[in-house]
Write a protein that holds these residues in place. Structure first.
Motif, mmCIF file in Angstrom:
data_model
loop_
_atom_site.group_PDB
_atom_site.id
_atom_site.type_symbol
_atom_site.label_atom_id
_atom_site.label_comp_id
_atom_site.label_asym_id
_atom_site.label_seq_id
_atom_site.Cartn_x
_atom_site.Cartn_y
_atom_site.Cartn_z
ATOM 1 N N UNK A 135 0.818 -1.213 0.000
ATOM 2 C CA UNK A 135 0.000 0.000 0.000
ATOM 3 C C UNK A 135 0.854 1.267 0.000
ATOM 4 N N UNK A 136 0.426 2.244 -0.795
ATOM 5 C CA UNK A 136 1.041 3.568 -0.765
ATOM 6 C C UNK A 136 0.200 4.483 0.112
ATOM 7 N N UNK A 137 0.799 5.073 1.128
ATOM 8 C CA UNK A 137 0.058 5.927 2.051
ATOM 9 C C UNK A 137 -0.746 6.977 1.269
ATOM 10 N N UNK A 138 -1.972 7.284 1.733
ATOM 11 C CA UNK A 138 -2.582 6.851 3.000
ATOM 12 C C UNK A 138 -3.268 5.477 2.945
ATOM 13 N N UNK A 139 -3.145 4.759 1.844
ATOM 14 C CA UNK A 139 -3.686 3.398 1.820
ATOM 15 C C UNK A 139 -2.938 2.540 2.844
ATOM 16 N N UNK A 140 -3.616 1.505 3.337
ATOM 17 C CA UNK A 140 -3.063 0.614 4.358
ATOM 18 C C UNK A 140 -3.369 -0.829 3.960
ATOM 19 N N UNK A 141 -3.120 -1.727 4.879
ATOM 20 C CA UNK A 141 -3.437 -3.131 4.630
ATOM 21 C C UNK A 141 -4.943 -3.330 4.430
ATOM 22 N N UNK A 142 -5.764 -2.399 4.905
ATOM 23 C CA UNK A 142 -7.216 -2.515 4.682
ATOM 24 C C UNK A 142 -7.508 -2.498 3.181
ATOM 25 N N UNK A 143 -6.888 -1.582 2.464
ATOM 26 C CA UNK A 143 -7.059 -1.547 1.013
ATOM 27 C C UNK A 143 -6.435 -2.777 0.360
#
Length: 296
Positions: A135-143
């Motif tokens: 994931x590239x911030x602000x994405x996280x493991x949720x995405x």
């Protein structure tokens, strides 16, 4: 004086057991060695037969880190090695971690364990496919979980079974057991999947590594299927601020992940997970669900 421990008939000097390797949690080297000793049954199954590369961090994740494929200086004569290709015209030797004694010797060096997608007796013939969801911030493991679910279903449409684990860092790894297949064919198929995922989820996925494309999206890294590349092994500790572990997870956990903290596992969490679930990556070893890539 360095204590000497006997492991399966091998005498091992285990050094600096009280040294704090992870200041954020106070985790000592002795606790790291205990983790590897108690997790050996599962970890060794994923290392067995594969040339191992080490990311060494002897002074903890805040100190110097260096990646090595060659057997480290001082490698005992009883640690098995294998000849592996490094290029079209060159070969070299790499360590095989085949037993508890070898595992504890390597763990005493303070390492992450990384392996290719093939075994030493069949170089560049992959028995698994890997997709690294980063994931590239602000994405996280949720995405990453949302992307993983799409990829799971897309792989299933081709008759392939995917298994998930945390990277131990920010993302997820998907692994698929295969009947031995040339690495170049697996790489081409994996790239095609990444391109498809970007087309299906354009607001969420990128398939190219360029940093400028990645903020807020998940990079589906297909490149680790190349024969020369390696991936962090299941159950390896990572050189992160805390002693996080690359941990197999259930698809229910992936489906229900609403917070990044839900998929962070540290060395103290693994024994209970193994007792509850067994080795969720077991199908990668016995290959009872190994699939064939679809014809191009």
């Amino acid at each position: 004086m360095t204590p000497i421990t006997e492991v399966e008939g091998r005498r091992l000097p285990l050094s600096n057991l009280d040294k704090v390797l992870y200041p954020a949690t106070g985790t000592t080297k002795g606790e790291v060695l205990h983790y590897y000793a108690t997790t050996a049954g599962s970890l060794l199954a994923h290392l067995y037969g594969r040339p191992v590369s080490f990311l060494r961090y002897p002074d903890g994740p805040g100190g110097q880190r260096f990646f090595t494929k060659n057997p480290p200086p001082g490698t005992p004569a009883w640690v098995r090695t294998a000849e592996v290709p490094r290029s079209a015209h060159a070969v070299a030797r790499q360590v095989l971690v085949q037993d508890l004694a070898s595992l504890m010797w390597a763990a005493n060096l303070v390492v992450e364990f990384h392996t290719p997608q093939w075994q030493a007796d069949e170089p560049a013939r992959a028995d698994r496919l890997v997709l690294d969801l980063d994931p590239g911030a602000p994405a996280t493991v949720v995405e990453c979980c949302a992307v993983a679910l799409w990829l799971r279903d897309r792989l299933a449409a081709d008759g392939l079974h995917a298994y998930a684990k945390t990277s131990g860092s920010k993302g997820l790894h998907l692994l698929v057991p295969l009947r031995p297949t040339p690495s170049e064919d697996v790489s081409a198929y994996a790239k095609g999947l990444a391109v498809e995922a970007e087309a299906a989820l354009p607001g969420l996925v990128v398939h190219k590594m360029a940093r400028a494309l990645r903020p807020g999206k998940v990079f589906v890294d297909h490149g680790q299927n190349a024969a020369a590349k390696t991936t962090a092994a299941p159950y390896t500790l990572r050189a992160r601020a805390e002693p996080t572990v690359s941990t197999p997870v259930t698809w229910a956990e992936v489906e229900e992940c609403g917070s990044p903290a839900r998929l962070v596992f540290r060395l103290g969490d693994i024994a209970a997970r193994l007792a509850r679930y067994g080795d969720l990556m077991g199908p990668l070893i016995n290959l009872n669900r190994a699939g064939r890539l679809p014809r191009a």
